[in-house]
Design a protein around this motif. Structure first.
Motif, mmCIF file in Angstrom:
data_model
loop_
_atom_site.group_PDB
_atom_site.id
_atom_site.type_symbol
_atom_site.label_atom_id
_atom_site.label_comp_id
_atom_site.label_asym_id
_atom_site.label_seq_id
_atom_site.Cartn_x
_atom_site.Cartn_y
_atom_site.Cartn_z
ATOM 1 N N HIS A 16 -19.706 4.149 14.327
ATOM 2 C CA HIS A 16 -18.600 4.393 13.394
ATOM 3 C C HIS A 16 -18.769 5.785 12.779
ATOM 4 C CE1 HIS A 16 -16.313 3.024 9.566
ATOM 5 N NE2 HIS A 16 -15.437 3.304 10.512
ATOM 6 N N GLY A 17 -17.687 6.514 12.632
ATOM 7 C CA GLY A 17 -17.709 7.903 12.187
ATOM 8 C C GLY A 17 -18.570 8.193 10.973
ATOM 9 N N PRO A 18 -18.363 7.518 9.840
ATOM 10 C CA PRO A 18 -19.186 7.811 8.669
ATOM 11 C C PRO A 18 -20.675 7.540 8.903
ATOM 12 C CG PRO A 18 -17.253 6.559 8.022
ATOM 13 C CD PRO A 18 -17.286 6.572 9.526
ATOM 14 N N VAL A 19 -20.993 6.516 9.688
ATOM 15 C CA VAL A 19 -22.387 6.208 10.000
ATOM 16 C C VAL A 19 -22.975 7.337 10.830
ATOM 17 C CG1 VAL A 19 -23.940 4.590 11.169
ATOM 18 C CG2 VAL A 19 -21.957 3.730 9.915
ATOM 19 N N SER A 20 -22.222 7.777 11.820
ATOM 20 C CA SER A 20 -22.663 8.844 12.701
ATOM 21 C C SER A 20 -22.981 10.123 11.932
ATOM 22 C CB SER A 20 -21.581 9.125 13.749
ATOM 23 O OG SER A 20 -21.938 10.210 14.551
ATOM 24 N N ALA A 21 -22.179 10.402 10.916
ATOM 25 C CA ALA A 21 -22.361 11.618 10.123
ATOM 26 C C ALA A 21 -23.364 11.435 8.980
ATOM 27 C CB ALA A 21 -21.012 12.066 9.554
ATOM 28 N N GLY A 22 -23.856 10.215 8.799
ATOM 29 C CA GLY A 22 -24.813 9.955 7.730
ATOM 30 C C GLY A 22 -24.172 9.796 6.365
ATOM 31 N N TYR A 23 -22.872 9.492 6.342
ATOM 32 C CA TYR A 23 -22.145 9.355 5.083
ATOM 33 C C TYR A 23 -22.092 7.895 4.633
ATOM 34 C CZ TYR A 23 -20.558 14.136 5.971
ATOM 35 O OH TYR A 23 -20.504 15.483 6.209
ATOM 36 N N CYS A 24 -23.217 7.328 4.342
ATOM 37 C CA CYS A 24 -23.305 5.923 3.926
ATOM 38 C C CYS A 24 -22.502 5.668 2.654
ATOM 39 C CB CYS A 24 -24.759 5.533 3.688
ATOM 40 S SG CYS A 24 -25.818 5.801 5.122
ATOM 41 N N THR A 25 -22.462 6.672 1.773
ATOM 42 C CA THR A 25 -21.808 6.493 0.478
ATOM 43 C C THR A 25 -20.291 6.480 0.566
ATOM 44 O OG1 THR A 25 -22.026 8.854 0.020
ATOM 45 C CG2 THR A 25 -23.757 7.389 -0.852
ATOM 46 N N PRO A 43 -14.448 -5.538 1.488
ATOM 47 C CA PRO A 43 -14.249 -4.951 2.813
ATOM 48 C C PRO A 43 -12.788 -4.706 3.182
ATOM 49 C CG PRO A 43 -15.884 -6.675 2.932
ATOM 50 C CD PRO A 43 -15.305 -6.716 1.545
ATOM 51 N N ASP A 44 -11.902 -5.660 2.882
ATOM 52 C CA ASP A 44 -10.501 -5.490 3.265
ATOM 53 C C ASP A 44 -9.864 -4.307 2.548
ATOM 54 O OD1 ASP A 44 -10.733 -6.927 0.877
ATOM 55 O OD2 ASP A 44 -8.838 -7.976 1.184
ATOM 56 N N GLU A 45 -10.283 -4.028 1.329
ATOM 57 C CA GLU A 45 -9.761 -2.876 0.577
ATOM 58 C C GLU A 45 -10.426 -1.588 1.043
ATOM 59 O OE1 GLU A 45 -10.478 -3.784 -3.524
ATOM 60 O OE2 GLU A 45 -9.347 -5.653 -3.426
ATOM 61 N N LEU A 46 -11.681 -1.664 1.372
ATOM 62 C CA LEU A 46 -12.450 -0.485 1.751
ATOM 63 C C LEU A 46 -11.980 0.094 3.086
ATOM 64 C CD1 LEU A 46 -14.861 1.253 0.930
ATOM 65 C CD2 LEU A 46 -16.323 -0.346 2.139
ATOM 66 N N CYS A 47 -11.799 -0.749 4.072
ATOM 67 C CA CYS A 47 -11.438 -0.279 5.414
ATOM 68 C C CYS A 47 -10.096 0.445 5.435
ATOM 69 C CB CYS A 47 -11.438 -1.433 6.397
ATOM 70 S SG CYS A 47 -13.064 -2.194 6.620
ATOM 71 N N VAL A 48 -9.132 -0.059 4.662
ATOM 72 C CA VAL A 48 -7.800 0.548 4.685
ATOM 73 C C VAL A 48 -7.736 1.844 3.870
ATOM 74 C CG1 VAL A 48 -6.600 -1.593 5.214
ATOM 75 C CG2 VAL A 48 -6.895 -0.909 2.823
ATOM 76 N N GLU A 49 -8.824 2.237 3.255
ATOM 77 C CA GLU A 49 -8.855 3.554 2.618
ATOM 78 C C GLU A 49 -8.851 4.654 3.674
ATOM 79 O OE1 GLU A 49 -11.932 3.960 -0.297
ATOM 80 O OE2 GLU A 49 -11.173 2.292 -1.489
ATOM 81 N N CYS A 50 -9.393 4.361 4.850
ATOM 82 C CA CYS A 50 -9.420 5.334 5.946
ATOM 83 C C CYS A 50 -8.534 4.913 7.119
ATOM 84 C CB CYS A 50 -10.848 5.523 6.449
ATOM 85 S SG CYS A 50 -11.962 6.242 5.243
ATOM 86 N N HIS A 51 -8.488 3.608 7.393
ATOM 87 C CA HIS A 51 -7.710 3.093 8.514
ATOM 88 C C HIS A 51 -6.355 2.620 7.999
ATOM 89 C CE1 HIS A 51 -11.208 3.228 11.161
ATOM 90 N NE2 HIS A 51 -11.910 2.791 10.119
ATOM 91 N N VAL A 76 -21.894 -0.172 14.309
ATOM 92 C CA VAL A 76 -21.986 0.154 15.736
ATOM 93 C C VAL A 76 -21.285 -0.901 16.581
ATOM 94 C CG1 VAL A 76 -24.177 1.377 15.534
ATOM 95 C CG2 VAL A 76 -24.184 -1.052 16.045
ATOM 96 N N GLY A 77 -21.000 -0.531 17.829
ATOM 97 C CA GLY A 77 -20.413 -1.471 18.770
ATOM 98 C C GLY A 77 -20.492 -0.945 20.183
ATOM 99 N N ARG A 78 -20.107 -1.772 21.119
ATOM 100 C CA ARG A 78 -20.116 -1.361 22.529
ATOM 101 C C ARG A 78 -19.001 -0.363 22.844
ATOM 102 N NH1 ARG A 78 -24.116 -3.650 24.858
ATOM 103 N NH2 ARG A 78 -24.682 -5.826 24.536
ATOM 104 N N ASP A 79 -17.919 -0.406 22.049
ATOM 105 C CA ASP A 79 -16.829 0.555 22.217
ATOM 106 C C ASP A 79 -16.196 0.820 20.858
ATOM 107 O OD1 ASP A 79 -15.067 -1.580 21.676
ATOM 108 O OD2 ASP A 79 -14.714 -1.964 23.793
ATOM 109 N N SER A 80 -15.093 1.542 20.839
ATOM 110 C CA SER A 80 -14.486 1.967 19.577
ATOM 111 C C SER A 80 -13.945 0.825 18.728
ATOM 112 C CB SER A 80 -13.365 2.975 19.844
ATOM 113 O OG SER A 80 -12.327 2.368 20.588
ATOM 114 N N ARG A 81 -13.794 -0.369 19.311
ATOM 115 C CA ARG A 81 -13.307 -1.512 18.530
ATOM 116 C C ARG A 81 -14.401 -2.122 17.653
ATOM 117 N NH1 ARG A 81 -11.413 -5.389 22.809
ATOM 118 N NH2 ARG A 81 -13.279 -4.542 23.755
ATOM 119 N N LEU A 82 -15.656 -1.858 17.964
ATOM 120 C CA LEU A 82 -16.808 -2.331 17.195
ATOM 121 C C LEU A 82 -16.765 -3.839 16.944
ATOM 122 C CD1 LEU A 82 -16.978 0.489 14.477
ATOM 123 C CD2 LEU A 82 -18.126 0.447 16.678
ATOM 124 N N LEU A 83 -16.422 -4.611 17.959
ATOM 125 C CA LEU A 83 -16.305 -6.061 17.811
ATOM 126 C C LEU A 83 -17.672 -6.732 17.731
ATOM 127 C CD1 LEU A 83 -13.388 -6.842 20.268
ATOM 128 C CD2 LEU A 83 -13.319 -6.795 17.761
#
Length: 91
Positions: A16-25, A43-51, A76-83
């Protein structure tokens, strides 16, 4: 050290982008939070801040489902869907 993005990349995982960049916060409070996993908000409120919610919740499979982390791994995930069904986070 076992959770660094480089280790996930070596295992062929999508990070996931923020994880990759080290932006945990972007998602986590570094010292304290009333939310589980020290998240900044639910989580439902957090995710839609970017997505964009219009792109997500207009899809039939996402209607009436607001807890993204119930199906998606936020790190992380096997692909971009991170299922979660395709990969349990153990890297």
């Amino acid at each position: 050290a076992s959770k660094k993005p480089d280790k996930a990349y070596q295992a062929g995982l999508w990070v996931h982008g923020p994880v990759s960049a080290g932006y945990c916060t972007v998602c986590h409070a570094p010292h304290a939070s009333p939310e589980q996993y020290m998240l900044l908000t639910k989580p439902d409120e957090l995710c839609v801040e970017c997505h964009a919610p219009g792109l997500i919740f207009n899809q039939a499979m996402h209607q009436d489902r607001r807890d993204c982390s119930a199906c998606h791994n936020p790190h992380v995930g096997r692909d971009s869907r991170l299922l979660k069904a395709e990969l349990q986070e153990s890297w």
